[in-house]
Design a protein around this motif. Sequence first.
Motif, PDB file in Angstrom:
ATOM      1  N   PHE A 243      -2.122  -3.321  -4.401  1.00 57.93           N
ATOM      2  CA  PHE A 243      -2.738  -2.251  -3.625  1.00 57.93           C
ATOM      3  C   PHE A 243      -1.670  -1.377  -2.976  1.00 57.93           C
ATOM      4  O   PHE A 243      -1.769  -0.149  -2.958  1.00 57.93           O
ATOM      5  N   LYS A 244      -0.626  -2.000  -2.457  1.00 59.94           N
ATOM      6  CA  LYS A 244       0.481  -1.240  -1.875  1.00 59.94           C
ATOM      7  C   LYS A 244       1.153  -0.366  -2.928  1.00 59.94           C
ATOM      8  O   LYS A 244       1.486   0.802  -2.681  1.00 59.94           O
ATOM      9  N   ALA A 245       1.339  -0.912  -4.116  1.00 55.03           N
ATOM     10  CA  ALA A 245       1.941  -0.141  -5.206  1.00 55.03           C
ATOM     11  C   ALA A 245       1.061   1.042  -5.575  1.00 55.03           C
ATOM     12  O   ALA A 245       1.553   2.156  -5.828  1.00 55.03           O
ATOM     13  N   GLY A 246      -0.250   0.795  -5.610  1.00 48.29           N
ATOM     14  CA  GLY A 246      -1.176   1.864  -5.950  1.00 48.29           C
ATOM     15  C   GLY A 246      -1.148   2.991  -4.935  1.00 48.29           C
ATOM     16  O   GLY A 246      -1.146   4.172  -5.303  1.00 48.29           O
ATOM     17  N   ILE A 247      -1.128   2.646  -3.654  1.00 48.10           N
ATOM     18  CA  ILE A 247      -1.086   3.662  -2.610  1.00 48.10           C
ATOM     19  C   ILE A 247       0.234   4.426  -2.666  1.00 48.10           C
ATOM     20  O   ILE A 247       0.282   5.646  -2.488  1.00 48.10           O
ATOM     21  N   MET A 248       1.320   3.718  -2.968  1.00 50.49           N
ATOM     22  CA  MET A 248       2.640   4.342  -2.980  1.00 50.49           C
ATOM     23  C   MET A 248       2.811   5.314  -4.142  1.00 50.49           C
ATOM     24  O   MET A 248       3.381   6.394  -4.008  1.00 50.49           O
ATOM     25  N   THR A 249       2.284   4.959  -5.315  1.00 50.79           N
ATOM     26  CA  THR A 249       2.558   5.759  -6.512  1.00 50.79           C
ATOM     27  C   THR A 249       1.310   6.320  -7.182  1.00 50.79           C
ATOM     28  O   THR A 249       1.417   7.043  -8.173  1.00 50.79           O
ATOM     29  N   GLY A 250       0.127   5.993  -6.668  1.00 51.60           N
ATOM     30  CA  GLY A 250      -1.108   6.376  -7.345  1.00 51.60           C
ATOM     31  C   GLY A 250      -1.259   7.863  -7.584  1.00 51.60           C
ATOM     32  O   GLY A 250      -1.748   8.287  -8.636  1.00 51.60           O
ATOM     33  N   MET A 325       8.299  -1.160  -1.962  1.00 52.26           N
ATOM     34  CA  MET A 325       6.862  -1.244  -2.199  1.00 52.26           C
ATOM     35  C   MET A 325       6.129  -2.151  -1.197  1.00 52.26           C
ATOM     36  O   MET A 325       5.063  -1.773  -0.678  1.00 52.26           O
ATOM     37  N   PRO A 326       6.637  -3.349  -0.888  1.00 50.69           N
ATOM     38  CA  PRO A 326       5.908  -4.236   0.031  1.00 50.69           C
ATOM     39  C   PRO A 326       5.747  -3.680   1.441  1.00 50.69           C
ATOM     40  O   PRO A 326       4.930  -4.191   2.220  1.00 50.69           O
ATOM     41  N   PHE A 327       6.490  -2.639   1.770  1.00 47.24           N
ATOM     42  CA  PHE A 327       6.448  -2.088   3.132  1.00 47.24           C
ATOM     43  C   PHE A 327       5.558  -0.849   3.221  1.00 47.24           C
ATOM     44  O   PHE A 327       5.482  -0.213   4.269  1.00 47.24           O
ATOM     45  N   THR A 328       4.874  -0.514   2.132  1.00 47.76           N
ATOM     46  CA  THR A 328       3.997   0.645   2.112  1.00 47.76           C
ATOM     47  C   THR A 328       2.785   0.417   3.014  1.00 47.76           C
ATOM     48  O   THR A 328       2.145  -0.637   2.962  1.00 47.76           O
TER      49      THR A 328
END
Length: 341
Positions: A243-250, A325-328
């Motif tokens: 989910f964090k990855a998605g928010i960061m790069t979506g 990414m984990p800190f998004t």
Amino acid sequence: MENIPFSVSTGMKPTILITLATGKTGYASTVQLLQEGYAVRIYVRSRNAKALELEKLGAEIALGSFSDKQQLKRALTGIDNVYYCYPYTSGMAKDVALFIEAAKEANINAVVFMGQRIAEFADTGSALTTDVRKSYDLFTSSGLNVVLFAPGYFADNAFVIAEYVLQLGLMPNPFGKGKNPWISIEDMSRCIVSLLKKPEPYFGQKLFPTGNKSISPAEMAAIFSKVRGLKVTKIDIPDWLFFKAGIMTGMDFGFDKFAIVQSTFYNRQMQMNRFDIEPTNVVKELTGREPEDFETITRQYFDNSSFRQRTLLSWLKTAIKFNIMPFTKVPSKKERTQINQ
């Protein structure tokens, strides 16, 4: 809205309307139909770059919203067959009901509706999938001639991680051990075009197009390694990190928060192995050719990726992105519930 001079087809070929024509399957289907000499009208919100590209190829542009009946009726005037593909957003069922009214008044011959195979399950938790299921019911009870087209996970979704695969040799995996017969955009579009050209044999049917083989994430990593020419290591990631990855790069892939939240539900369905079905013959029956295998699809994406060339600078940029990414910051659980409505 501008006055668009509509022309009604008088030949044997049906005149076709494509909604969401600047999307993946809509764009590819429109290009193929135009190349084959079909009269195609595209229903879009704006004359953006992709819409103008299709206009140059011969498409007629109709501007409008899915939620405006008068705009829909105008776009449907003189149309025989429709590919109805809804945006990755909420409100589908309500807008489908509106479209059905307009389509019946316009005496549309056939509708090919883009659905989801995962809508066969009532407990996915996804608001979008719930809307798909409601839309199935609306279409089947509408009296219209409808073909329900219900693919599983698009292969396109497997390549949002191409940067990490090509630059770092890492394959972040949110799917657990779930398998899926990944199907390419090209195969789906060829199927859609076939149905739009001659939908009659499939009226009232629900079709489940698939790739040629259901494969696991471990098999995906092996194929990535083969095509890349260097080892790719699968790294299982938890839902919260996805989910964090998605928010960061979506946004880079055209996804908003609603779409990213839906993807978290679909990942869970993958983990439950609900996408794993025996490959069907739908692609072969409709197109006369076998579906593309995952290695072929991978080569196409990797060859066209902006990350295929690896330099020290590109590697460093990707490594930094991966590690932050984990800190998004992401929406709270309450906010995610509100988004999924």
